[in-house]
Write a protein that holds these residues in place. Structure first.
Motif, PDB file in Angstrom:
ATOM      1  N   VAL A  31      23.167  -9.275 -17.388  1.00  0.00           N
ATOM      2  CA  VAL A  31      24.094 -10.045 -16.550  1.00  0.00           C
ATOM      3  C   VAL A  31      24.119  -9.518 -15.117  1.00  0.00           C
ATOM      4  O   VAL A  31      24.071 -10.294 -14.163  1.00  0.00           O
ATOM      5  N   THR A  53      31.191  -7.868  -6.951  1.00  0.00           N
ATOM      6  CA  THR A  53      30.311  -6.753  -7.335  1.00  0.00           C
ATOM      7  C   THR A  53      30.387  -5.613  -6.319  1.00  0.00           C
ATOM      8  O   THR A  53      30.367  -4.449  -6.691  1.00  0.00           O
ATOM      9  N   GLY A  56      33.002  -3.396  -7.175  1.00  0.00           N
ATOM     10  CA  GLY A  56      32.935  -2.826  -8.527  1.00  0.00           C
ATOM     11  C   GLY A  56      33.861  -3.550  -9.489  1.00  0.00           C
ATOM     12  O   GLY A  56      34.181  -3.037 -10.556  1.00  0.00           O
ATOM     13  N   GLU A  57      34.280  -4.762  -9.100  1.00  0.00           N
ATOM     14  CA  GLU A  57      35.175  -5.527  -9.984  1.00  0.00           C
ATOM     15  C   GLU A  57      34.364  -6.452 -10.875  1.00  0.00           C
ATOM     16  O   GLU A  57      33.259  -6.864 -10.521  1.00  0.00           O
ATOM     17  N   LEU A  58      34.955  -6.834 -12.008  1.00  0.00           N
ATOM     18  CA  LEU A  58      34.270  -7.767 -12.904  1.00  0.00           C
ATOM     19  C   LEU A  58      34.237  -9.162 -12.292  1.00  0.00           C
ATOM     20  O   LEU A  58      35.213  -9.606 -11.688  1.00  0.00           O
ATOM     21  N   VAL A  59      33.115  -9.823 -12.455  1.00  0.00           N
ATOM     22  CA  VAL A  59      32.970 -11.209 -12.001  1.00  0.00           C
ATOM     23  C   VAL A  59      33.719 -12.100 -13.004  1.00  0.00           C
ATOM     24  O   VAL A  59      33.784 -11.782 -14.202  1.00  0.00           O
ATOM     25  N   VAL A  64      30.329 -15.662 -15.665  1.00  0.00           N
ATOM     26  CA  VAL A  64      29.510 -14.814 -16.538  1.00  0.00           C
ATOM     27  C   VAL A  64      28.987 -15.606 -17.740  1.00  0.00           C
ATOM     28  O   VAL A  64      27.790 -15.569 -18.064  1.00  0.00           O
ATOM     29  N   PHE A  85      26.700  -6.905 -21.042  1.00  0.00           N
ATOM     30  CA  PHE A  85      27.518  -7.986 -21.572  1.00  0.00           C
ATOM     31  C   PHE A  85      27.591  -7.830 -23.083  1.00  0.00           C
ATOM     32  O   PHE A  85      26.529  -7.648 -23.699  1.00  0.00           O
ATOM     33  N   ARG A  87      31.573  -7.012 -21.591  1.00  0.00           N
ATOM     34  CA  ARG A  87      32.199  -5.886 -20.908  1.00  0.00           C
ATOM     35  C   ARG A  87      33.709  -5.854 -21.123  1.00  0.00           C
ATOM     36  O   ARG A  87      34.387  -5.015 -20.553  1.00  0.00           O
ATOM     37  N   GLN A  91      35.203 -11.174 -23.274  1.00  0.00           N
ATOM     38  CA  GLN A  91      33.779 -11.515 -23.253  1.00  0.00           C
ATOM     39  C   GLN A  91      33.151 -11.355 -24.647  1.00  0.00           C
ATOM     40  O   GLN A  91      32.295 -12.146 -25.037  1.00  0.00           O
ATOM     41  N   ARG A 151      21.575   0.366  -4.555  1.00  0.00           N
ATOM     42  CA  ARG A 151      22.327  -0.854  -4.839  1.00  0.00           C
ATOM     43  C   ARG A 151      23.582  -0.904  -3.981  1.00  0.00           C
ATOM     44  O   ARG A 151      24.248   0.112  -3.808  1.00  0.00           O
ATOM     45  N   ARG A 162      34.166   0.802 -11.174  1.00  0.00           N
ATOM     46  CA  ARG A 162      33.409   0.416 -12.366  1.00  0.00           C
ATOM     47  C   ARG A 162      33.693   1.362 -13.533  1.00  0.00           C
ATOM     48  O   ARG A 162      33.795   0.933 -14.681  1.00  0.00           O
TER      49      ARG A 162
HETATM   50  P1  AMP Z   1      25.406  -3.779 -13.692  1.00  0.00           P
HETATM   51  O1  AMP Z   1      24.084  -4.161 -13.125  1.00  0.00           O
HETATM   52  O2  AMP Z   1      25.482  -3.982 -15.165  1.00  0.00           O
HETATM   53  O3  AMP Z   1      25.819  -2.382 -13.289  1.00  0.00           O
HETATM   54  O4  AMP Z   1      26.485  -4.776 -13.057  1.00  0.00           O
HETATM   55  C1  AMP Z   1      26.709  -4.805 -11.665  1.00  0.00           C
HETATM   56  C2  AMP Z   1      27.980  -5.564 -11.369  1.00  0.00           C
HETATM   57  O5  AMP Z   1      27.832  -6.933 -11.803  1.00  0.00           O
HETATM   58  C3  AMP Z   1      29.235  -5.069 -12.080  1.00  0.00           C
HETATM   59  O6  AMP Z   1      29.871  -4.004 -11.406  1.00  0.00           O
HETATM   60  C4  AMP Z   1      30.098  -6.335 -12.078  1.00  0.00           C
HETATM   61  O7  AMP Z   1      30.682  -6.558 -10.813  1.00  0.00           O
HETATM   62  C5  AMP Z   1      29.060  -7.435 -12.319  1.00  0.00           C
HETATM   63  N1  AMP Z   1      28.862  -7.672 -13.765  1.00  0.00           N
HETATM   64  C6  AMP Z   1      27.806  -7.315 -14.526  1.00  0.00           C
HETATM   65  N2  AMP Z   1      27.971  -7.678 -15.803  1.00  0.00           N
HETATM   66  C7  AMP Z   1      29.192  -8.268 -15.858  1.00  0.00           C
HETATM   67  C8  AMP Z   1      29.961  -8.838 -16.898  1.00  0.00           C
HETATM   68  N3  AMP Z   1      29.525  -8.869 -18.169  1.00  0.00           N
HETATM   69  N4  AMP Z   1      31.174  -9.353 -16.575  1.00  0.00           N
HETATM   70  C9  AMP Z   1      31.635  -9.347 -15.324  1.00  0.00           C
HETATM   71  N5  AMP Z   1      30.973  -8.809 -14.289  1.00  0.00           N
HETATM   72  C10 AMP Z   1      29.757  -8.276 -14.544  1.00  0.00           C
END
Ligand code: AMP
Length: 204
Positions: A31, A53, A56-59, A64, A85, A87, A91, A151, A162
């Protein structure tokens, strides 16, 4: 077979799927990577996603789930690996509606070690390869010669957020899958090769 990858940020989920792809044919639903692809298009949706992102917050869960379903509708293979996913409980409930989770692999790593890894992490802006400053001090991707970058959400503030979100919302999912008898714990402090071997044993 549907596999969920769980683990704190920096525990090596991205590296593991990269390494697994040399040994196993599977559809990857990563995801975070899919969201970064949308951000790279510069679309309004991408801008909205980036605003979350970068902090560092959830989308938003709706975005998603749409992202997951879109990916699953494209050439879905018999093995599907979900990375990043679910998270949250919400979800995980949605995932249960989409498919049966056969295996949940938990990459167990201490927070202090995860922080060290994140600070060392580099990602290729062209092909998405994940590597480290130690391996590639010249910031050139060894796979495609693209530029290796940090990143945009690997800032101390976003990383802390996160971690908070992980501890509060994602960590409890380990209990959920343990109770279902589908959880396998892997020591993620080992080398990528050792982690790969341990995971391959479980999948085969
Ligand atoms: P990652 O690459 O898994 O570290 O994800 C990077 C960022 O994408 C996270 O800090 C979130 O902001 C967003 N993100 C990734 N996966 C999810 C998810 N399952 N639900 C919500 N936001 C997500």
């Amino acid at each position: 077979m549907n596999i969920v990858l769980l683990g704190i940020q920096g525990s090596g989920k991205g590296t593991l799927v990269q390494d697994l792809s040399n040994h196993l044919d599977f559809s990857l639903v990563s995801v975070g990577a899919l969201l970064r692809e949308e951000i790279a298009t510069g679309s309004e949706l991408g801008k909205l996603i980036k605003s979350k992102t970068d902090k560092g917050e959830l989308v938003d869960i709706k975005i998603v789930i749409e992202t997951v379903n879109k990916k699953l509708s494209q050439n879905r293979k018999p093995i599907v690996i979900f990375d990043g996913f679910p998270r949250s409980k919400e979800q995980a409930d949605e995932l249960d509606k989409i498919c049966n989770v056969d295996l949940a692999i938990y990459l167990d790593l201490k927070k202090e070690d995860a922080i060290k890894r994140i600070m060392n992490r580099l990602t290729c802006s062209k092909c998405g390869n994940i590597t480290t400053r130690v391996k590639c001090p010249d910031l050139i991707c060894p796979i495609c010669n693209g530029k290796l970058t940090v990143r945009s959400d690997d800032t101390p503030e976003a990383v802390n957020k996160r971690f908070e979100q992980y501890e509060l919302e994602t960590y409890p999912l380990i209990k959920r899958y343990k109770e279902r008898g589908v959880l396998v714990e892997i020591d993620a402090s080992k080398t990528p090769d050792e982690v790969l071997k341990a995971v391959m044993k479980v999948i085969k």
